[in-house]
Write an enzyme that holds these catalytic residues in place. Structure first.
Site, PDB file in Angstrom:
ATOM      1  N   GLU A 177       0.923  -1.290   0.071  1.00 43.05           N
ATOM      2  CA  GLU A 177      -0.086   0.062  -0.101  1.00 43.05           C
ATOM      3  C   GLU A 177       0.904   1.345  -0.087  1.00 43.05           C
ATOM      4  O   GLU A 177       0.724   2.101   0.989  1.00 43.05           O
ATOM      5  CB  GLU A 177      -0.769  -0.043   1.253  1.00 43.05           C
ATOM      6  N   ASN A 306      -5.503  -5.093  -1.844  1.00 43.55           N
ATOM      7  CA  ASN A 306      -5.945  -4.888  -0.744  1.00 43.55           C
ATOM      8  C   ASN A 306      -7.512  -4.324  -0.720  1.00 43.55           C
ATOM      9  O   ASN A 306      -7.489  -3.299  -1.318  1.00 43.55           O
ATOM     10  CB  ASN A 306      -5.221  -4.264   0.411  1.00 43.55           C
TER      11      ASN A 306
HETATM   12  C1  FCB Z   1      -4.433  -2.071   5.676  1.00 44.64           C
HETATM   13  C2  FCB Z   1      -3.047  -2.231   6.121  1.00 44.64           C
HETATM   14  C3  FCB Z   1      -2.892  -3.299   7.174  1.00 44.64           C
HETATM   15  C4  FCB Z   1      -4.303  -3.078   8.076  1.00 44.64           C
HETATM   16  C5  FCB Z   1      -5.415  -2.838   7.434  1.00 44.64           C
HETATM   17  C6  FCB Z   1      -6.661  -2.757   8.337  1.00 44.64           C
HETATM   18  O1  FCB Z   1      -4.215  -0.706   5.085  1.00 44.64           O
HETATM   19  O2  FCB Z   1      -2.244  -2.771   4.960  1.00 44.64           O
HETATM   20  O3  FCB Z   1      -1.739  -3.013   7.860  1.00 44.64           O
HETATM   21  O4  FCB Z   1      -3.993  -2.046   9.012  1.00 44.64           O
HETATM   22  O5  FCB Z   1      -5.579  -1.761   6.557  1.00 44.64           O
END
Ligand code: FCB
Length: 468
Positions: A177, A306
């Site tokens: 991310e 994600n």
């Molecule tokens: C994402 C992150 C992870 C966690 C989730 C809820 O953005 O990669 O580390 O915090 O969210």
């Protein structure tokens, strides 16, 4: 921790997944390890940030976290009990190079070697992320991701870890991310290192992408043939709040700095023209040097996705002050009616469906993997010892149904990783948000499988979900 309490049976109409589909769970080093000063680890930007009053809810830090640094063998036994076929974890850069450059700390590297061997010993495939936000503090002191040299330092780190673990880790992820690292870290200031400078956030995004490209090349030079290299993005499923032209304009603009600013240089060889234009009042983009875009477009084997919630937008009154969305001050986030998680994030699996379809259409031919998906709820251990989390089960089931549907539609989706295996340090929210399928009592470090963990185990066993 025994599985005897409740066995979920999968009856009715089953959605079966392809043979070899990876069933995983994900974590990140700073969120679970603790051992902040163990065996020569240096400080990271998250140590500094979490120890700065007012930055993290309750003043929580990752100093101890869920003590996974010491308890990893027991945690891996738990993974085996769940039947996981893969485990996604991240390597703490300041354990490997305490100052972010130069000599390697053998103890740090040895730790990840033991972790990987323990996973392999249990038949669990290690999926390794090199950077999940814990930049060595010394590199931040030298300018952090605002500095071009940090990209070169990352490539060096990638080569060190790749050379040691390449023979045992089949899937590598450079960055987790980068949107969060750049825009929450250097734009809104909600994440470490806490800067609030829109120009710097765009510069950071570019240097992160450059780090990725240099990292891919560095990994390829040391990994055996067959090892795969990827990046994980938190792609936003952006939907216009209405059919109006202004909502469409808001969606285009936000999509630019949320998604295409990463996807296009990675997969199409350059930054999107409209993003450069939309941010022209903030930067002239002169930090992009000749040849950078070719480096960033170094081919990858897989894209990690994600996904948590959709984003509904329209144009609204311009906002002022720090922002994670450069060039989008007049984009308004519209609250979608319906259920939400403890984070306040709307629950709607259709966002994942739209996102996967869009990736398939706009960036065809690239294998995908859901590297994070899950939900936080206010879970409690009941008097009988159970943790009943039916909302999480429903969330996971709905999103897995979308994964199944997407595979049926011809999308090359290789696996699914629940976020998260264990309750953990949820960044600026500290320990107040529980994402685990395994409950952790932070006072005793006791682990208890939530109902969702029992459910997930049955799903993995059946290689499918019921959809009666
Ligand atoms: C994402 C992150 C992870 C966690 C989730 C809820 O953005 O990669 O580390 O915090 O969210």
């Amino acid at each position: 921790m025994s599985m005897s309490r409740q066995e979920y049976s999968i009856n009715g109409s089953r959605l079966s997944f392809p043979a070899g589909f990876l069933w995983g769970a994900a974590t990140a080093a700073y969120q679970i390890e603790g051992g902040a000063t163990a065996d020569g680890r240096g400080p990271s930007i998250w140590d500094t940030f979490s120890h700065t009053p007012g930055k993290v809810v309750g003043g929580d830090t990752g100093d101890v976290a869920v003590d996974h640094y010491r308890q990893f063998r027991a945690d891996i036994a738990l993974m085996a009990e769940l039947g996981l076929s893969a485990y996604r974890f991240s390597v703490s850069w300041p354990r490997i190079q305490p100052g972010g450059r130069g000599p390697v700390n053998a103890a740090g590297l040895g730790y990840y070697e033991r972790l990987v061997d323990e996973l392999l010993g249990h038949g669990i495939m290690p999926v390794l992320t090199l950077y999940h936000w814990d930049l060595p503090q010394e590199l931040e002191d030298a300018g952090g991701w605002g500095e071009r040299d940090t990209a070169a330092r990352f490539a060096e780190f990638a080569a060190v870890v790749g050379a040691r673990l390449g023979d045992r880790v089949p899937l590598w992820t450079t960055l987790n991310e980068p949107w969060c690292s750049a825009f929450l870290g250097y734009g809104s200031g909600e994440h470490a290192p806490g800067h609030t400078d829109p120009e710097l956030s765009l510069r950071a995004a570019h240097h992160l992408l450059l780090a990725h490209g240099l990292g891919v090349a560095a990994l390829r030079s040391v990994l055996p043939a067959g090892a795969e290299v990827s990046i994980t993005l938190n792609l936003h499923a952006i939907m216009p709040a209405s059919a109006s032209p202004s909502a469409a304009e808001a969606a285009r603009r936000l999509d630019g700095v949320a998604n295409r600013i990463f996807l296009d240089p990675l997969l199409r060889g350059g930054y999107p023209f409209d993003v450069v234009r939309d941010t022209a009042s903030l930067t002239d983009w002169s930090f992009v040097q000749a040849g950078d875009e070719a480096v960033i477009a170094e081919p990858i084997d897989l894209l990690g996705v994600n996904y948590y919630a959709p984003t509904l937008v329209d144009l609204g009154e311009p906002r002022s002050g720090p922002t994670a969305w450069p060039g989008c001050d007049d984009v308004a986030f519209v609250r979608q009616p319906g259920p939400a998680t403890a984070m306040g994030w709307t629950i709607d699996a259709r966002g994942l469906r739209a996102l996967l379809l869009r990736l398939h259409e706009d960036y065809p031919g690239l294998p995908l993997m859901i590297t994070e998906n899950g939900a936080a709820f206010d879970d409690r251990v009941q008097a009988d010892g159970a943790v009943r989390d039916p909302e999480r089960i429903a969330y996971l089931r709905d999103h897995l149904a979308v994964v199944h549907e997407s595979i049926e539609a011809g999308i090359d989706l290789r696996g699914y990783f629940v976020w998260s295996l264990l309750d953990n340090f949820e960044w600026a929210f500290g320990y107040t948000k529980r994402f685990g399928i395994v409950h952790v009592d932070y006072a005793t470090q006791r682990r208890v499988l939530k109902d969702s963990a029992h459910w997930y185990r049955a799903v993995i066993r059946a290689n499918g979900i019921d959809w009666a």
